[in-house]
Design a protein around this motif. Structure first.
Motif, PDB file in Angstrom:
ATOM      1  N   LYS A   1       1.015  -0.706  -0.355  1.00  0.00           N
ATOM      2  CA  LYS A   1       0.328  -0.129  -0.071  1.00  0.00           C
ATOM      3  C   LYS A   1       1.198   1.360  -0.224  1.00  0.00           C
ATOM      4  CE  LYS A   1      -3.941  -1.969   0.272  1.00  0.00           C
ATOM      5  NZ  LYS A   1      -4.849  -1.392  -1.185  1.00  0.00           N
ATOM      6  N   ASP A   2       2.468   1.856  -0.014  1.00  0.00           N
ATOM      7  CA  ASP A   2       3.004   2.384   0.290  1.00  0.00           C
ATOM      8  C   ASP A   2       3.564   3.197  -1.379  1.00  0.00           C
ATOM      9  OD1 ASP A   2       3.436   2.189   3.046  1.00  0.00           O
ATOM     10  OD2 ASP A   2       4.928   0.935   1.686  1.00  0.00           O
ATOM     11  N   THR A   3       3.136   2.524  -2.158  1.00  0.00           N
ATOM     12  CA  THR A   3       4.445   2.923  -3.587  1.00  0.00           C
ATOM     13  C   THR A   3       2.623   3.431  -4.150  1.00  0.00           C
ATOM     14  OG1 THR A   3       4.132   0.533  -5.010  1.00  0.00           O
ATOM     15  CG2 THR A   3       6.421   1.681  -3.608  1.00  0.00           C
ATOM     16  N   ILE A   4       2.074   2.906  -5.586  1.00  0.00           N
ATOM     17  CA  ILE A   4       0.983   2.896  -6.322  1.00  0.00           C
ATOM     18  C   ILE A   4       0.003   3.658  -5.703  1.00  0.00           C
ATOM     19  CG2 ILE A   4       2.000   2.636  -8.736  1.00  0.00           C
ATOM     20  CD1 ILE A   4       0.436   0.031  -8.622  1.00  0.00           C
ATOM     21  N   ALA A   5      -0.290   3.172  -4.576  1.00  0.00           N
ATOM     22  CA  ALA A   5      -1.580   3.375  -4.271  1.00  0.00           C
ATOM     23  C   ALA A   5      -1.735   4.535  -3.154  1.00  0.00           C
ATOM     24  CB  ALA A   5      -1.801   1.632  -3.322  1.00  0.00           C
ATOM     25  N   GLN A   6      -0.151   4.523  -3.303  1.00  0.00           N
ATOM     26  CA  GLN A   6      -0.822   6.311  -2.213  1.00  0.00           C
ATOM     27  C   GLN A   6      -0.665   7.121  -3.676  1.00  0.00           C
ATOM     28  OE1 GLN A   6      -0.242   6.848   0.414  1.00  0.00           O
ATOM     29  NE2 GLN A   6      -0.388   4.787   1.383  1.00  0.00           N
ATOM     30  N   LEU A   7      -0.578   6.829  -5.074  1.00  0.00           N
ATOM     31  CA  LEU A   7      -0.217   7.757  -6.516  1.00  0.00           C
ATOM     32  C   LEU A   7      -1.722   8.361  -6.913  1.00  0.00           C
ATOM     33  CD1 LEU A   7       3.116   7.146  -6.387  1.00  0.00           C
ATOM     34  CD2 LEU A   7       2.736   9.427  -5.603  1.00  0.00           C
ATOM     35  N   GLU A   8      -1.553   9.002  -7.820  1.00  0.00           N
ATOM     36  CA  GLU A   8      -2.330   9.227  -8.752  1.00  0.00           C
ATOM     37  C   GLU A   8      -2.160   8.546  -9.764  1.00  0.00           C
ATOM     38  OE1 GLU A   8      -4.508  13.758  -9.444  1.00  0.00           O
ATOM     39  OE2 GLU A   8      -2.731  13.782  -7.840  1.00  0.00           O
ATOM     40  N   GLU A   9      -2.899   7.770 -11.325  1.00  0.00           N
ATOM     41  CA  GLU A   9      -2.205   8.079 -11.991  1.00  0.00           C
ATOM     42  C   GLU A   9      -1.585   8.680 -13.177  1.00  0.00           C
ATOM     43  OE1 GLU A   9      -6.168   5.647 -13.652  1.00  0.00           O
ATOM     44  OE2 GLU A   9      -5.233   3.981 -13.703  1.00  0.00           O
ATOM     45  N   SER A  10      -1.911   9.778 -12.733  1.00  0.00           N
ATOM     46  CA  SER A  10      -1.178  10.376 -13.622  1.00  0.00           C
ATOM     47  C   SER A  10       0.518  10.670 -13.620  1.00  0.00           C
ATOM     48  CB  SER A  10      -1.922  11.990 -13.792  1.00  0.00           C
ATOM     49  OG  SER A  10      -2.123  12.728 -11.747  1.00  0.00           O
ATOM     50  N   TYR A  11       0.545  10.628 -11.507  1.00  0.00           N
ATOM     51  CA  TYR A  11       1.396  10.239 -11.414  1.00  0.00           C
ATOM     52  C   TYR A  11       2.637   9.610 -11.895  1.00  0.00           C
ATOM     53  CZ  TYR A  11       5.135  11.233  -8.034  1.00  0.00           C
ATOM     54  OH  TYR A  11       6.488  11.100  -6.931  1.00  0.00           O
ATOM     55  N   VAL A  12       1.781   8.493 -11.507  1.00  0.00           N
ATOM     56  CA  VAL A  12       2.543   7.217 -11.453  1.00  0.00           C
ATOM     57  C   VAL A  12       3.019   7.029 -14.088  1.00  0.00           C
ATOM     58  CG1 VAL A  12       2.258   4.747 -12.541  1.00  0.00           C
ATOM     59  CG2 VAL A  12       1.597   5.631 -10.607  1.00  0.00           C
ATOM     60  N   PHE A  13       2.093   7.346 -14.570  1.00  0.00           N
ATOM     61  CA  PHE A  13       2.675   7.857 -15.860  1.00  0.00           C
ATOM     62  C   PHE A  13       3.373   9.012 -15.575  1.00  0.00           C
ATOM     63  CE2 PHE A  13       1.748  10.674 -19.635  1.00  0.00           C
ATOM     64  CZ  PHE A  13       1.618   9.913 -20.515  1.00  0.00           C
TER      65      PHE A  13
END
Lengths: 567, 248, 491
Positions: free
Chosen positions: B183-195
């Motif tokens: 739950k620490d990484t992508i779960a904390q982020l918006e998809e646009s951020y990951v993009f």
């Protein structure tokens, strides 16, 4: 006992002083960023010093007025005297504030003419208003202070209270205007595409204005209270006569209570400000909480923890100022353990400092066991419970000198305990469930029901408490018997508050990063980079030291003057 | 039991407990965190003891007695002789050149820029939406599967076949590749951020994230925009994480 | 909440085929033919499960059947050194067993399964046994594995699927697929590695076959070949020790014994085009010494082949055209004023590989020999991707190299002054390494590289800590004296 502690103090203080100050001043990193005295450092120094004093003089009249009013209602002369003594300190600091303000303005206009020109052009009507209100404010302050004894009774007193009210209103107006400028720099609204302010009211009424107004108003009271409490502690420790000790014990108590009561809602005001920052600019929000400033928040967490501990310690020390308080002594351990656990969660970093070996072993920046504690939901749980624990300390502190006469006291106390336990469970449930298991949409919003839970517990328990002890007798106890330790706790409170304000002020202003006015006026100077954490911490520490040094001088002056008046 | 003994026992107990947790769990707690916890335990214990006058006396009396009592003269002499040496050694130990590598404060998830220039246009991160999420039914399933293929042709060498950041080339990387599970990484982020992170890679990181350490490629150079969205959707779907959203 | 509780239940109930598709098909393909999307990028390639060949089985059976435990172990623990991860934590015990059944079915392997090979006549590790093993090993194994077992083969090896394979390097036990135990090594020698050119030494048809006791001797010798210093331990600080006097141009000089090796993983270059997915060099070990004038780095890395393009033997192993071996050392361009004093001392790093426009790197590239051409050292400077340019070699940078028993050794001597680096003692200098194996067709961007590490020139002697110690000593005594005098003054 008194003699021996005195002897230890003489050894301990020089040692501590050398231990803390020497490395601070000897450090090379301080001088390494393009010379020691950069334009930014000058602005930083004077802005922060000015803010410290401004915060102090704006807050003192608030509780002076409250104390005066309390004195009138309760017909207790002590309140009146203490209020007047607070105000005396405020009068001296007023002059210092104005001087620092002028220096600050001069520094900004000469070193950052580009920015100040822009701001002046955009806000010139408010600048004029600001100047005018300052003059009115000073006039009101002197009227309020000088006419204190002349308007001592009857209708005169009413008029005097009126002047106090006007004084406060003018102070608040000054703060609101200055806040408009500061918040505009973070969240500029009412500007056209080229960055020119076209709608002055919109520029003033930007999304951060009111959160900032509230946050600063509450924080000022907590800060002012802490400084006055430290003043009282200082006078208490150096008092020679019994009656003087009694007076300053009581004064310290009043100021500490004011400070602690203002401290309790402060995190909530901070939430509002932060969430508005987030919704204004997600980028600024992440810079603040997750980005490079995330590390500052660990330092901030440690200091806030110290504040809560210091406040609680003061209250605990007061449990036994009357005989009946001894029954509450065993609770100290439990409250302390709850506080300690919350504090540990509160400052557990999401991405801890790791040596390279640990980094390899863990295989990433996140420790599997600690990472959940580093997230916001855990912090929310911790801070809410910390507030409730402090509230319990406060209740017990009050009960120590009171006895109840109502028959249902035991039932009332059980209900209070029930409410508090339920509140704690609810806070934990909300945080854990919405923070870790539910859709992330609810993560931020879950803090609102938590805050409401805390507020409900605070208010309902206070109401019950009021009715339990209404009409009850106040147990005889003598002021002046406080322990020296509790007075040191008050001094620690003031120092931490000062440092915290400096640090948070820096963070709030620095998250604009490369901008003077966010996305409108770019900072093109050589200093337009985010300084290292250690540099920032050192600058804040040194400014804190300077502020405390000036304050001590002022205390001494007013002390001497008072001594003269007494004679 | 003397006050000092209590303090010692409690502090030591907490230290052992923390070490024990790390031991049982298999991954030791970071030493910086352990020392913070232990110091704080020490502090709180001292505070609790010193609340009452009696407690405060039990803390100060041994020191006073040691410094002033005639019976303690012998001990005092010994300590006064030894103390300068001990302190001098501590000072020496603190200032002697350390062989630890300089330590970098690295921000794992830095603030994204407002506007990213990618695929020959300016993309406002706060506005951009994942087009794959608009698909439904089989079209969506297929896009996710495409994302999986892209992942296993480009990403899994480092981020792992289990998406746990432990690909077969991960152990040579410092910092280690981030996992997508948990739950620490992508779960904390918006998809646009990951993009943004995928498209701009390590080189697109701001200074505070030490872009010179990350070898995440700039995927803009080798993946199409749609492919990036597909792979982003895949890593969420595979790990059962939900992207962060501000409203529903 | 209900969903959270039910999830594991639901997934356990789901078909094992679904789990296979979700987790395994990416490499092994939907039908298990080893043709998933990732398969082209992997060496060893993902197994074609339909063939039912198990390379790392422990069963003595002729009929290529694995034991039940083999299948379970491979799924649960994975195969170290390959892309097959350990699925143990991910799948439940029951799921692992179902998956094993599923995989056996794919390979058309019917139960009952055989049991593990019996291990007769175990000989304990001792000097005599190792010595006997050494002689046997040299005679029967060294052709492929090299005298010291570093995998420096003398012939090109291929597996049954036509893929080039490299023998196991016994000095790096962490890459053993079945774990580093003597029992496992014994099984490998006894059974061989099905599908590869590693034969069974129990097979009477094998002219080189060994008696069980002899196999144990070889096991003990192989066991003794590990070189633990080669395993990277996560430390990133190479400490260069100060030497008072000259550092000789010799690899075996006793002066080197004082300096410990520090090892780093090398990863294939996957950042920009011309990516390398299947490297053969996976680690490098480095030590460093310095004196008044010269910093000397000694690097050692295992390479199965000495690739000398144009030389017949070398061509044969590489299977035709190949490139020169290579190695490079990269450090920031500290001399050019691009780094402030602080950044210099604390070792601020440039972007890995090529630096960036404002923080450049210097790259010393060693290129191995070629037919009729000696090895050479070149110097490159770069300021970001695509800006690599060769410059004349900085004055008096010297090097020497040698290839021995599967290991390259390279010594480079940098003057402390006069290179773009300006080394000073007590500085932290970022440093990174890259290696090229010519026989693996590694050239230009296709190579392995390390992450940034630090090179630290440990001062021979420093006055400062003693001054601090002395200062604190004196201050403490002053406090004590003042205290005692005060006390005397009082009754």
């Amino acid at each position: 006992m008194g003699m021996t502690t005195l002897r230890i103090k003489k050894i301990l203080f020089p040692l501590l002083f050398t231990a803390f100050l020497m490395p601070l001043l000897c450090s090379t990193a301080f001088a390494s960023e393009g010379g020691v005295f950069t334009p930014r450092l000058w602005v930083w120094l004077f802005a922060q010093l000015h803010l410290y004093f401004a915060a102090f003089i704006l807050s003192v009249p608030v509780f002076v007025l409250i104390l005066e009013l309390t004195g009138v209602i309760r017909k207790d002369k002590r309140f009146d005297r203490v209020a007047r003594e607070f105000l005396a300190i405020s009068v001296v600091t007023h002059i210092v504030t104005v001087i620092l303000g002028v220096i600050f303005a001069a520094v900004v206009f000469s070193l950052y003419s580009n920015l100040s020109g822009y701001m002046y052009k955009a806000f010139s009507p408010t600048v004029k208003l600001y100047a005018a209100i300052i003059i009115i404010d000073i006039a009101l302050l002197y009227l309020y202070y000088l006419l204190w004894s002349r308007l001592g009774s009857g209708r005169g007193k009413l008029l005097h209270l009126g002047i106090g009210l006007l004084l406060n209103l003018s102070g608040i107006a000054i703060m609101f205007i200055a806040n408009a400028w500061t918040t505009f720099m973070m969240a500029p609204t009412g500007v056209d595409a080229s960055g020119v302010v076209v709608d002055l009211w919109q520029a003033i009424n930007n999304p951060l204005w009111h959160p900032m107004n509230l946050h600063r108003f509450v924080a000022n009271i907590a800060f002012g209270g802490a400084i006055v409490a430290a003043y009282a502690a200082y006078r208490f420790l150096s008092a020679a006569r019994e009656e003087e000790r009694a007076r300053y014990d009581w004064m310290g108590y009043i100021a500490a209570v004011v400070s602690i009561l203002a401290l309790l809602p402060l995190p909530f005001a901070g939430y509002w400000l932060t969430s508005e920052i987030y919704s204004y600019s997600q980028q600024m929000g992440i810079t603040l909480m997750g980005g490079v400033f995330g590390w500052m928040f660990i330092a901030q967490a440690a200091v806030i923890g110290t504040l809560f501990l210091g406040a609680n310690y003061y209250l605990w020390c007061g449990f036994e100022r009357a005989k009946g308080g001894a029954v509450y002594r065993p609770y100290v351990k439990y409250i302390a353990i709850v506080l300690a656990l919350c504090f540990l969660v509160w400052f557990t970093p999401h991405t801890p400092h790791l040596s390279s070996l640990e980094l390899k072993e863990i295989g990433g920046r996140f420790h599997p066991l600690l990472a959940p504690l580093g997230l916001m939901p855990a912090k929310n749980i911790a801070v809410n419970i910390m507030i409730l624990a402090t509230f319990v300390s406060f209740l017990l502190f009050r009960r120590a000198v009171r006895s109840s006469s109502v028959s249902w006291a035991a039932i009332g106390k059980t209900i209070q305990a029930g409410i508090l336990s339920a509140a704690v469970l609810n806070i934990i449930f909300l945080g854990v469930y919405y923070g870790y298991f539910a859709d992330s949409v609810y993560k931020i919003t879950s803090s609102i029901p938590q805050v409401l839970t805390t507020l409900f517990a605070l208010i309902s328990c206070s109401v019950i408490e009021f009715f339990i002890y209404r009409g009850g007798e106040s147990v005889e106890h003598k002021w002046g018997g406080a322990s020296e330790r509790s007075q040191y706790a008050l001094i620690v409170l003031a120092v931490s508050f000062t440092w915290l304000m400096g640090l948070m002020g820096f963070i709030r202003s620095a998250i604009r990063q490369h901008w003077h006015v966010y996305t409108v006026v770019r900072d093109v100077s050589a200093d337009a980079f985010t300084p290292t954490i250690s540099y920032a911490a050192k600058v804040v520490s040194i400014i804190t030291l300077i502020f405390l040094a000036i304050i001590i001088v002022i205390f001494r002056i007013s002390h001497l003057r008072r001594a003269g008046e007494d004679r | 039991m003397g006050a000092y003994r209590v303090i010692l026992l409690v502090t030591l107990g907490v230290y052992l407990l923390l070490k024990g947790i790390g031991f049982v769990y298999g991954v030791a707690l970071p030493s910086s965190v352990v020392s913070m916890y232990v110091f704080f335990t020490f502090l709180v214990t001292v505070l609790i003891i010193s609340v009452t006058d009696k407690g405060a006396l039990s803390l100060t009396t041994p020191i006073i007695e040691f410094l002033y009592k005639e019976e303690k003269k012998k001990l005092r002499k010994v300590v006064f002789v030894v103390l300068p040496f001990v302190l001098a050694f501590i000072a020496y130990a603190f200032t002697k050149p350390s062989y630890e590598e300089p330590f970098t404060l690295r921000v794992v998830h830095p603030a994204p820029p407002r506007i990213v220039n990618a695929y020959d246009r300016n993309i406002e991160l706060e506005k951009i939406k994942n087009p794959i999420r608009e698909l439904t039914g089989d079209a969506y399933e297929e896009a996710v599967h495409d994302g999986g293929e892209i992942y296993f042709k480009n990403c899994f060498f480092c981020h792992g076949a289990k998406l746990d950041g432990k690909g077969h080339f991960a152990k040579g990387l410092n910092p280690a590749p981030l996992p997508f599970t948990g739950k620490d990484t992508i779960a904390q982020l918006e998809e646009s951020y990951v993009f943004w992170r995928v498209v701009k890679g390590g080189e697109g990181l701001p200074e505070e994230s030490a872009p010179w350490m990350s070898v995440m490629p700039v995927w803009e150079e080798s993946l199409k925009e749609e492919e990036v969205w597909k792979v982003v959707t895949f890593i969420y779907e595979y790990t059962g994480n939900e992207p962060r959203r501000w409203e529903k | 909440m209900i969903v959270v509780i039910l999830l594991p239940v639901l997934s356990a109930a789901s078909d094992i085929k679904d789990i296979y598709i979700e987790k395994c098909s990416w490499c092994h393909g939907n039908e298990g033919k080893g043709d998933g999307p990732a398969s082209k990028f992997l060496r060893p390639a993902p197994r074609d499960l339909t063939e039912g060949v198990f390379k790392y089985r422990t069963s003595a059976e002729e009929k290529i059947k694995p034991t039940w435990d083999d299948v379970i172990r491979i799924i649960e623990d994975g195969l170290p050194g390959s892309a097959m991860p350990a699925w143990g934590g991910e799948l439940s015990k029951a799921e692992v067993e179902e998956m094993a059944d599923y995989i056996l079915k794919l390979g058309k392997i019917e139960k009952p399964l055989p049991i593990s090979v019996e291990r007769f006549g175990e000989v304990k590790v001792n000097a005599e046994s190792i010595e006997r093993g050494r002689v046997l090993f040299k005679e029967r194994c060294a052709e492929c594995h090299g005298t010291f077992g570093r995998g420096n083969t003398t012939k090109r090896l291929k597996d049954d699927w036509g893929e080039v394979t490299w023998p196991r390097n016994f000095s790096k036990p962490w890459s053993f697929r079945g774990g580093y135990t003597r029992e496992y090594i014994y099984s490998r020698i006894t059974i061989g590695t099905p599908g590869t050119q590693m034969p069974s030494y129990d097979d009477p048809r094998n002219k080189k076959s060994l008696m069980p006791e002899e196999r144990w001797d070889v096991v003990n010798y192989v066991w003794s070949l590990k070189e633990p210093y080669k395993e990277p331990r996560g430390r990133d600080l190479i400490t260069a020790l100060y030497v008072d006097g000259i550092i000789p141009d010799a690899f075996d000089d006793p002066v080197w014994s004082s300096a410990p090796y520090l090892s780093f993983y090398l990863n294939p270059q996957l950042k920009r085009a011309e990516k390398l997915y299947t490297p053969t060099i996976d680690s490098v070990s480095v030590k460093a010494l310095y004196n008044e004038k010269v910093l000397t780095l000694l690097m050692e890395w295992d390479d199965f082949t000495k690739s000398v393009p144009g030389l017949r033997g070398s061509d044969k192993i590489a299977g035709g055209e190949h490139a020169r071996d290579g190695f490079s050392v990269q450090m920031p361009l500290k001399g050019g004023g691009e780094f402030s004093e602080d950044e210099r001392v604390y070792g601020v790093k440039p972007a890995l590989e090529m630096g960036s426009s404002f923080r450049g790197v210097v790259d010393w590239l060693w290129r191995g020999p070629e037919k009729d051409k000696r090895d050479e050292l070149l110097e490159f400077h770069a300021h970001g991707s695509g800006t690599l340019k060769e410059v004349p070699l900085s004055a008096s940078v010297r090097f020497l190299s040698r290839y021995r028993d599967g290991s390259w050794q390279l010594m480079v001597k940098y003057p402390l002054k006069g290179t773009p680096l300006d080394f000073r003692s007590n500085d932290f200098t970022p440093i990174a390494f890259a290696a090229w194996d010519g026989s693996n067709m590694e050239r230009a961007a296709r190579h392995s590289l390390s992450s940034w590490a630090y090179l630290y020139l440990k001062p021979g002697y420093s006055f400062k800590p003693y001054a601090w110690g002395l200062g604190v000593f004196i201050i403490t005594i002053i406090f004590e004296v003042v205290f005692i005098r005060r006390k005397r003054g009082k009754p």
